[in-house]
Motif scaffolding. Structure first.
Motif, PDB file in Angstrom:
ATOM      1  N   HIS A 145      -3.111   9.806 -30.002  1.00 48.09           N
ATOM      2  CA  HIS A 145      -3.973   8.916 -30.782  1.00 48.09           C
ATOM      3  C   HIS A 145      -3.431   8.606 -32.163  1.00 48.09           C
ATOM      4  O   HIS A 145      -4.006   7.774 -32.860  1.00 48.09           O
ATOM      5  CB  HIS A 145      -5.364   9.540 -30.921  1.00 48.09           C
ATOM      6  CG  HIS A 145      -6.006   9.843 -29.610  1.00 48.09           C
ATOM      7  ND1 HIS A 145      -6.484   8.867 -28.782  1.00 48.09           N
ATOM      8  CD2 HIS A 145      -6.226  11.014 -28.967  1.00 48.09           C
ATOM      9  CE1 HIS A 145      -6.980   9.416 -27.693  1.00 48.09           C
ATOM     10  NE2 HIS A 145      -6.824  10.723 -27.773  1.00 48.09           N
ATOM     11  N   ARG A 148      -5.645   8.150 -35.550  1.00 48.16           N
ATOM     12  CA  ARG A 148      -7.019   8.135 -35.058  1.00 48.16           C
ATOM     13  C   ARG A 148      -7.507   9.529 -34.638  1.00 48.16           C
ATOM     14  O   ARG A 148      -8.697   9.753 -34.437  1.00 48.16           O
ATOM     15  CB  ARG A 148      -7.113   7.188 -33.852  1.00 48.16           C
ATOM     16  CG  ARG A 148      -8.233   6.158 -33.954  1.00 48.16           C
ATOM     17  CD  ARG A 148      -8.049   5.061 -32.910  1.00 48.16           C
ATOM     18  NE  ARG A 148      -8.029   5.591 -31.561  1.00 48.16           N
ATOM     19  CZ  ARG A 148      -9.141   5.917 -30.891  1.00 48.16           C
ATOM     20  NH1 ARG A 148     -10.315   5.747 -31.425  1.00 48.16           N
ATOM     21  NH2 ARG A 148      -9.046   6.380 -29.670  1.00 48.16           N
ATOM     22  N   LEU A 150      -7.767  11.973 -36.405  1.00 51.02           N
ATOM     23  CA  LEU A 150      -8.616  12.526 -37.471  1.00 51.02           C
ATOM     24  C   LEU A 150     -10.088  12.165 -37.267  1.00 51.02           C
ATOM     25  O   LEU A 150     -10.972  12.805 -37.834  1.00 51.02           O
ATOM     26  CB  LEU A 150      -8.135  12.029 -38.833  1.00 51.02           C
ATOM     27  CG  LEU A 150      -6.762  12.583 -39.260  1.00 51.02           C
ATOM     28  CD1 LEU A 150      -6.363  12.026 -40.604  1.00 51.02           C
ATOM     29  CD2 LEU A 150      -6.806  14.105 -39.329  1.00 51.02           C
ATOM     30  N   THR A 151     -10.375  11.138 -36.443  1.00 50.31           N
ATOM     31  CA  THR A 151     -11.780  10.786 -36.183  1.00 50.31           C
ATOM     32  C   THR A 151     -12.484  11.898 -35.402  1.00 50.31           C
ATOM     33  O   THR A 151     -13.697  11.879 -35.267  1.00 50.31           O
ATOM     34  CB  THR A 151     -11.890   9.480 -35.374  1.00 50.31           C
ATOM     35  OG1 THR A 151     -11.198   9.666 -34.137  1.00 50.31           O
ATOM     36  CG2 THR A 151     -11.278   8.319 -36.119  1.00 50.31           C
ATOM     37  N   VAL A 154     -15.086  13.291 -37.437  1.00 44.96           N
ATOM     38  CA  VAL A 154     -16.197  12.421 -37.841  1.00 44.96           C
ATOM     39  C   VAL A 154     -17.164  12.300 -36.668  1.00 44.96           C
ATOM     40  O   VAL A 154     -16.943  11.515 -35.758  1.00 44.96           O
ATOM     41  CB  VAL A 154     -15.674  11.023 -38.255  1.00 44.96           C
ATOM     42  CG1 VAL A 154     -16.817  10.174 -38.787  1.00 44.96           C
ATOM     43  CG2 VAL A 154     -14.568  11.158 -39.283  1.00 44.96           C
ATOM     44  N   HIS A 156     -20.569  11.413 -34.402  1.00 49.30           N
ATOM     45  CA  HIS A 156     -21.409  10.211 -34.290  1.00 49.30           C
ATOM     46  C   HIS A 156     -22.788  10.504 -34.859  1.00 49.30           C
ATOM     47  O   HIS A 156     -23.713  10.851 -34.135  1.00 49.30           O
ATOM     48  CB  HIS A 156     -21.525   9.785 -32.822  1.00 49.30           C
ATOM     49  CG  HIS A 156     -20.219   9.359 -32.237  1.00 49.30           C
ATOM     50  ND1 HIS A 156     -19.412   8.411 -32.830  1.00 49.30           N
ATOM     51  CD2 HIS A 156     -19.559   9.759 -31.129  1.00 49.30           C
ATOM     52  CE1 HIS A 156     -18.329   8.247 -32.110  1.00 49.30           C
ATOM     53  NE2 HIS A 156     -18.383   9.056 -31.068  1.00 49.30           N
ATOM     54  N   TRP A 159     -24.455   7.771 -41.438  1.00 52.60           N
ATOM     55  CA  TRP A 159     -23.380   7.930 -42.435  1.00 52.60           C
ATOM     56  C   TRP A 159     -23.685   8.968 -43.486  1.00 52.60           C
ATOM     57  O   TRP A 159     -22.816   9.668 -43.972  1.00 52.60           O
ATOM     58  CB  TRP A 159     -23.046   6.592 -43.087  1.00 52.60           C
ATOM     59  CG  TRP A 159     -24.205   6.009 -43.861  1.00 52.60           C
ATOM     60  CD1 TRP A 159     -25.151   5.149 -43.382  1.00 52.60           C
ATOM     61  CD2 TRP A 159     -24.546   6.271 -45.223  1.00 52.60           C
ATOM     62  NE1 TRP A 159     -26.059   4.861 -44.335  1.00 52.60           N
ATOM     63  CE2 TRP A 159     -25.721   5.540 -45.497  1.00 52.60           C
ATOM     64  CE3 TRP A 159     -23.981   7.042 -46.236  1.00 52.60           C
ATOM     65  CZ2 TRP A 159     -26.348   5.570 -46.742  1.00 52.60           C
ATOM     66  CZ3 TRP A 159     -24.600   7.071 -47.480  1.00 52.60           C
ATOM     67  CH2 TRP A 159     -25.779   6.331 -47.717  1.00 52.60           C
ATOM     68  N   LEU A 162     -22.544  12.470 -42.884  1.00 50.75           N
ATOM     69  CA  LEU A 162     -21.108  12.746 -42.794  1.00 50.75           C
ATOM     70  C   LEU A 162     -20.573  13.683 -43.872  1.00 50.75           C
ATOM     71  O   LEU A 162     -19.776  14.572 -43.555  1.00 50.75           O
ATOM     72  CB  LEU A 162     -20.321  11.423 -42.782  1.00 50.75           C
ATOM     73  CG  LEU A 162     -20.440  10.629 -41.480  1.00 50.75           C
ATOM     74  CD1 LEU A 162     -19.646   9.335 -41.569  1.00 50.75           C
ATOM     75  CD2 LEU A 162     -19.961  11.458 -40.289  1.00 50.75           C
ATOM     76  N   THR A 166     -18.791  16.482 -41.714  1.00 49.81           N
ATOM     77  CA  THR A 166     -17.335  16.419 -41.586  1.00 49.81           C
ATOM     78  C   THR A 166     -16.657  17.724 -42.033  1.00 49.81           C
ATOM     79  O   THR A 166     -15.827  18.256 -41.295  1.00 49.81           O
ATOM     80  CB  THR A 166     -16.782  15.199 -42.345  1.00 49.81           C
ATOM     81  OG1 THR A 166     -17.451  14.042 -41.861  1.00 49.81           O
ATOM     82  CG2 THR A 166     -15.291  15.052 -42.147  1.00 49.81           C
ATOM     83  N   LEU A 255     -10.800  12.550 -27.668  1.00 52.37           N
ATOM     84  CA  LEU A 255     -11.562  12.496 -28.928  1.00 52.37           C
ATOM     85  C   LEU A 255     -13.056  12.607 -28.626  1.00 52.37           C
ATOM     86  O   LEU A 255     -13.475  13.548 -27.968  1.00 52.37           O
ATOM     87  CB  LEU A 255     -11.203  11.232 -29.711  1.00 52.37           C
ATOM     88  CG  LEU A 255      -9.736  11.174 -30.158  1.00 52.37           C
ATOM     89  CD1 LEU A 255      -9.464   9.893 -30.930  1.00 52.37           C
ATOM     90  CD2 LEU A 255      -9.360  12.383 -31.005  1.00 52.37           C
ATOM     91  N   HIS A 256     -13.847  11.624 -29.095  1.00 56.46           N
ATOM     92  CA  HIS A 256     -15.289  11.771 -28.849  1.00 56.46           C
ATOM     93  C   HIS A 256     -15.759  11.028 -27.614  1.00 56.46           C
ATOM     94  O   HIS A 256     -16.883  11.200 -27.174  1.00 56.46           O
ATOM     95  CB  HIS A 256     -16.077  11.279 -30.066  1.00 56.46           C
ATOM     96  CG  HIS A 256     -16.024  12.229 -31.208  1.00 56.46           C
ATOM     97  ND1 HIS A 256     -16.535  13.509 -31.135  1.00 56.46           N
ATOM     98  CD2 HIS A 256     -15.514  12.108 -32.453  1.00 56.46           C
ATOM     99  CE1 HIS A 256     -16.341  14.117 -32.285  1.00 56.46           C
ATOM    100  NE2 HIS A 256     -15.714  13.299 -33.103  1.00 56.46           N
ATOM    101  N   ASP A 257     -14.878  10.174 -27.086  1.00 58.11           N
ATOM    102  CA  ASP A 257     -15.335   9.274 -26.016  1.00 58.11           C
ATOM    103  C   ASP A 257     -15.266   9.920 -24.645  1.00 58.11           C
ATOM    104  O   ASP A 257     -14.574   9.437 -23.760  1.00 58.11           O
ATOM    105  CB  ASP A 257     -14.518   7.981 -26.024  1.00 58.11           C
ATOM    106  CG  ASP A 257     -13.033   8.255 -26.208  1.00 58.11           C
ATOM    107  OD1 ASP A 257     -12.490   7.785 -27.190  1.00 58.11           O
ATOM    108  OD2 ASP A 257     -12.460   8.972 -25.367  1.00 58.11           O
TER     109      ASP A 257
END
Lengths: 258, 181
Positions: A145, A148, A150-151, A154, A156, A159, A162, A166, A255-257
């Protein structure tokens, strides 16, 4: 010598050896690493030496462990995670056989001539394995990635959460190798210590004479129970190590997906 | 050179525990443990990934293929069997149909033949009847003709005897016919 409960974890050199000024002696710990790896290799080689359509008992054991780990990776890290199947399988087998072989009472069988040793009861070993996993997760994540990756830190959430979440994500990520290694190390340490402590109770009570000698049956029964429990823990910790490795790899891969 | 230091660097058992520390915390063993861990685990990883796991995987895959193949063969054979059954049933049905048709046709021809024969027999009977009737009529007419003649002759005789007068046969016949109407 007075065998304290920690005596069993001592590392003794067998063949002194030094490379480039660093002491890398072949110790009882090294010997047990060799025994663990040799046992796994021999078992799997023997199991598959006459590989047939209708498997023998040993062969189906090998096949069951193969599908067990493969299914575990597939369910936690997807088919992409199967790229790491040999590594995770080796990790699982190494930890499992270290844990299991360390529980076999060689000391009793050989009359104290040969002591069993649990490779995974040493924090340096478990930490090295955990850091390898950790490094692999970072390398795979960045290779797949790039920036990316680093996401991953972060989550979901709205904001305004965060700033709080984080840092928590980063801390939890960084503490992974510690929790992974300490969990296994502490389990092995505690279990083996407990066995020796209750063992010394048996000896102490039996030596006390009279009615107290009869009481030595009680810690003996406890040892039997704890030993059974330790075999469960030995398997469970190997499984936990392997499944956490696949879950961490899943994070790096998807990642998160997910 | 550094060989002499080697023997000094080796951990002597017992010393560390005398201080009550965990053997796991003795950093002097770390280098050796890491070195041998890399060697042994590396060896295990190579053996597993190059030899053992591919072999186990191929055996499992081969078995899976074999089972899939066997299942496919079984499915194919089952389909063939059911096709054969269907063909047999359709053949049976068509044979039955043909048998029915044949029987119907035969019955029709037999019926037609019977009708024809019956009609011929009827016609023959009718002809014979008509002929017989005609013959009877002719016979009856002839008999009736004889009766008139006998009656007229008798009448002429009777008239001659009664009145002595000769009557011609034609007159007598006429007289008889007029009486009979």
């Amino acid at each position: 010598m007075a065998a304290g409960p920690m005596e069993q974890f001592a590392v003794h050199p067998i063949i002194p050896l030094e490379i480039g000024g660093v002491d890398v002696s072949f110790t009882n710990a090294s010997l047990w690493m060799v025994i663990v790896v040799a046992t796994i290799t021999l078992l799997l080689t023997m199991a598959m030496s006459k590989s047939s359509m209708v498997p023998s008992r040993l062969q189906s054991l090998a096949e069951i462990s193969y599908t067990f780990i493969a299914d575990m990776i597939r369910s936690s890290a997807g088919t992409e995670g199967l790229k790491f199947f040999p590594f995770i399988f080796a990790l699982f087998m190494f930890v499992l056989f270290s844990n299991m072989l360390g529980l076999l009472p060689f000391q009793l069988i050989t009359g104290g001539a040969f002591h069993q040793f649990t490779v995974t009861s040493h924090i340096i070993v478990t930490l090295a394995l955990a850091l390898t996993v950790f490094a692999m997760v970072i390398v795979v994540g960045i290779a797949k990635h790039g920036f990316r990756f680093l996401t991953l830190f972060v989550p979901h959430v709205p904001w305004y959460m965060l700033p709080i979440l984080t840092p928590i994500e980063i801390i939890s990520f960084l503490s992974r190798p510690i929790s992974l290694s300490v969990r296994l190390f502490a389990n092995m340490l505690a279990g083996h210590t407990m066995l020796v402590v209750f063992g010394s109770f048996v000896v102490g009570l039996a030596a006390a004479g009279g009615a107290l000698s009869a009481l030595s049956v009680i810690p003996m029964l406890v040892i039997i129970g704890v030993t059974a429990l330790e075999f469960l823990v030995a398997f469970l910790q190997a499984y936990v190590f392997a499944i956490l490795t696949s879950i961490y790899l899943n994070d790096a891969l998807h990642l998160h997906d997910h | 050179m550094q060989d002499i230091e080697t023997t000094e660097g080796i951990v002597v058992p017992g010393e560390e525990h005398a201080e009550g520390g965990l053997p796991q915390m003795n950093a002097e063993t770390y280098a050796s443990q890491l070195f041998w861990l890399v060697l042994t685990f590396g060896f295990l990883l190579v053996v597993l990934s190059k030899v053992a796991l591919p072999k186990i995987g191929s055996v499992i895959a081969a078995r899976k293929d074999r089972i899939t193949g066997d299942l496919e063969t079984a499915e194919r054979l089952r389909k063939e069997a059911s096709d054969a059954l269907a063909a047999y049933e359709s053949a049976l049905a068509s044979a039955r149909g043909r048998a029915t048709t044949l029987a119907d046709e035969k019955r029709k021809t037999v019926n037609a033949e019977m009708d024809r024969l019956k009609a011929a027999a009827d016609a023959q009977t009718q002809t014979a009847l008509t002929e017989a009737e005609a013959r009877i009529e002719e016979t009856r007419k002839r008999a009736a003709g004889h009766v008139q003649q006998v009656a007229s002759e008798a009448a002429a005789d009777i008239v001659e005897r009664l009145i002595g007068e000769k009557v011609s046969s034609a007159d007598a016949l006429q007289a008889v016919q007029s009486i009979r109407g």
